[in-house]
Structures are given as C-alpha cells and as structure tokens.
Design a protein around this motif. Structure first.
Motif, PDB file in Angstrom:
ATOM      1  N   LEU A 122      23.934  47.519  58.075  1.00  0.00           N
ATOM      2  CA  LEU A 122      24.154  46.616  59.195  1.00  0.00           C
ATOM      3  C   LEU A 122      22.886  46.317  59.985  1.00  0.00           C
ATOM      4  O   LEU A 122      22.619  45.168  60.333  1.00  0.00           O
ATOM      5  CB  LEU A 122      25.222  47.188  60.134  1.00  0.00           C
ATOM      6  N   ARG A 125      20.762  43.830  58.260  1.00  0.00           N
ATOM      7  CA  ARG A 125      21.294  42.467  58.247  1.00  0.00           C
ATOM      8  C   ARG A 125      21.165  41.773  59.603  1.00  0.00           C
ATOM      9  O   ARG A 125      21.332  40.553  59.694  1.00  0.00           O
ATOM     10  CB  ARG A 125      22.739  42.484  57.761  1.00  0.00           C
ATOM     11  N   SER A 154      31.751  43.767  56.918  1.00  0.00           N
ATOM     12  CA  SER A 154      30.464  44.228  57.439  1.00  0.00           C
ATOM     13  C   SER A 154      29.735  43.112  58.172  1.00  0.00           C
ATOM     14  O   SER A 154      29.027  43.355  59.157  1.00  0.00           O
ATOM     15  CB  SER A 154      29.598  44.775  56.303  1.00  0.00           C
ATOM     16  N   VAL A 158      28.260  42.995  62.127  1.00  0.00           N
ATOM     17  CA  VAL A 158      26.967  42.487  62.570  1.00  0.00           C
ATOM     18  C   VAL A 158      27.154  41.466  63.694  1.00  0.00           C
ATOM     19  O   VAL A 158      26.390  41.444  64.666  1.00  0.00           O
ATOM     20  CB  VAL A 158      26.188  41.865  61.392  1.00  0.00           C
ATOM     21  N   ILE A 204      25.943  54.096  62.612  1.00  0.00           N
ATOM     22  CA  ILE A 204      26.088  52.849  63.359  1.00  0.00           C
ATOM     23  C   ILE A 204      26.111  53.092  64.861  1.00  0.00           C
ATOM     24  O   ILE A 204      25.392  52.431  65.618  1.00  0.00           O
ATOM     25  CB  ILE A 204      27.358  52.109  62.908  1.00  0.00           C
TER      26      ILE A 204
END
Length: 314
Positions: A122, A125, A154, A158, A204
């Motif tokens: 993540l 990206r 996913s 983001v 995360i």
C-alpha cells in the motif's frame, strides 16, 4: 440496505432519486478519447523488494464533447490487477462527463498480482496515486480542483490513506513535485479490507500513524466506503468499516459508510476466482476469502459511485 452517514440514515430509494436528478442535470457524453499514458510517480518506494520505477502506466479516458475543463477520477485496481472492474466504473463516470485514469501499478514493476513477494504494497502504491493527481492537474482538459480517487480492495485502502493525508515515502513537505495543499477532492473505497487498515499494527497501522513523517494530516475531503457484510477479508465484516471513525477520529467528519447486506469481497467482479486462502486477509493474519459476483449489487455500486462524484467534484 442503508446509506449510513455519521448519525444520519437514508434509504437507498432516496439515494437513487438523488442520482436520477444529478444525472438528468449532467451533460450526456457518449464519446471519449482513450489513450495509454505514462504517469510519473512521486516520492519513493517503501518496500525494498519492490522494483523502483519512475513511471507507471495508465488508461486515460476523457469525454470528447466537453466545452470546458472536466472533473476526473483516478482508479486504483485490487491485488488482482487490471481485471475489468475499473473499466465497469470508468464507463459510467465517462457517460456523465467525468474523465478517468486507471492506473496499472503492477506491469511496470514486473509483477502480475499482489500475491507476488516483490509486488508493491500500500505505501508503495501511494506513489502512483499521488503521481496521478499531479499528472492530471497539468492536463489542460482537466479541472485541477475536481480530481477524485477511487479504489477496489487494496486500491480502496490506498484511497482511504490518501484522504487521511498519507503521502509517499521520503517526500519532504517542501518538495517541488507535490504541494502540501494539493489533495484529492473526494475518495471512494470499495471493499477496502477495513480491518487491515486498523488492526495490522506492524505494517499498515504503523505506516499511517499520525506521528509518521509521511502523514501530513487529514485532508478534510470526503471519504466514502462501500463494503459487504459477508466480506471475509475482515474479522467482523458487519462492523469493521463502521468502527473506522472511532479508530481514526481525525477523519470522522469526512467519512461515510454503506454496508451491502450479504455481499462478499469483490462482489462487482464478474469472474472471481474460487474461495482460496489469502495471507492478506484479517489484518494480514490470513484466512480463506470467498468472492461471489452480484450483478444487482454491482449495478447499485456503479450508480452510487457516479452519484458520489457528481456531488463531490464541484
């Protein structure tokens, strides 16, 4: 099925009436100009195993009959990559005069799916998402103040992170590429695996902590989540997305959530794979994930996204 917005609850028929009025008021665009484009990324990768790239690919679709600058939406694919889901939403957005830019985060990095060990995660990206914003803002056909972000699985995570104000790795606040005030006007996340964002403490959650250098503070722009009550990517799919406003009070005023009764992960993917174990499920602890297509719910979600961006990209 309900549309949940903070303490207010409105039933879907009202949402459809709103959508009807918005669509009727919007100009009709039956033609688009499509082009494959190279989108420069901003910042740096955060995963050492990922191939460093300076650009990613994208499919840009711009309505051709516009007499002035048009709004745009950046589309971020799931761990499955480009599988047609983004195009399903892009066509509906284009039809009401909204340009779309669907980003391919995998091919330029030499991977086919998010399950490969060197696939971008993540925080990698984020380079692509913010780079797409900068790219579109320089296109004379696009209104730079009316650019939204939508993602699937996913990609949806983001989109939420971007609304929280999380920027790419090692990007100084005074950098010349992405100004502090440059943000997306609205964010739409479909089945983003909410428990991963909140409960994956080592990965995360640690990345998006407000104390991290790349968290520049919530953007104040709206964030919407649509997820299924049978999405077994989450620990408790009926409540995980709903508790996000408590977990992240800084975005509580930005956040709306709609739970789709009975829907699974990727309910809008016409040809999903059979049930399989995913190491990414349940906050990266792993689990079997079932994906079941629902043409009815996909159509509702498509209209919902159009309504959302017609309302918020003004």
């Amino acid at each position: 099925m309900l549309m949940l917005q903070n303490a207010r609850v409105c039933h879907v028929p009202l949402a459809f009436l709103t959508l009807f009025l918005l669509v009727m008021a919007a100009p009709a665009f039956s033609e688009v100009t499509s082009s494959n484009v190279d989108v420069p990324v901003v910042g740096a990768k955060c995963n050492d195993r990922v191939k460093e790239v300076s650009r990613v690919g994208g499919l840009l679709r711009v309505p051709t009959k516009a007499s002035e600058q048009v709004p745009a939406v950046v589309l971020l694919h799931s761990n499955a990559g480009i599988v047609g889901v983004g195009g399903f939403y892009a066509r509906a957005l284009n039809a009401v005069g909204i340009a779309t830019l669907e980003i391919d985060s995998y091919t330029p990095r030499g991977v086919r799916s998010g399950s490969e060990p060197n696939a971008p995660v993540l925080c990698d990206r984020l380079q692509d998402a913010w780079g797409a914003l900068v790219y579109l803002a320089k296109d004379a056909r696009i209104n730079p103040n009316q650019i939204g972000l939508a993602g699937f699985s996913s990609g949806g995570a983001v989109a939420i992170m971007a609304g929280m104000g999380v920027r790419p790795a090692r990007l100084a606040r005074d950098n010349p590429a992405l100004r502090q005030e440059q943000v997306f006007a609205a964010h739409f996340a479909l089945y983003p695996a909410c428990s991963n964002i909140m409960d994956d403490q080592q990965r995360i959650r640690s990345w998006i902590n407000p104390g991290r250098p790349q968290n520049w503070g919530a953007t104040g722009k709206p964030i919407h989540i649509t997820s299924g009550t049978n999405d077994d990517f989450d620990f408790n799919p009926k409540t995980d997305c709903l508790r996000m406003s408590q977990e992240f009070p800084a975005i509580a005023s930005q956040l709306t959530v709609r739970m789709v009764e009975g829907a699974t992960h990727a309910f809008d993917w016409p040809s999903p794979p059979p049930p399989a174990y995913s190491p990414f499920a349940k906050a990266q602890t792993g689990g079997v994930v079932t994906m079941r297509y629902s043409a009815k719910e996909a159509a509702i979600a498509q209209k919902e996204m159009v309504e959302y961006f017609l309302k918020n990209l003004k």
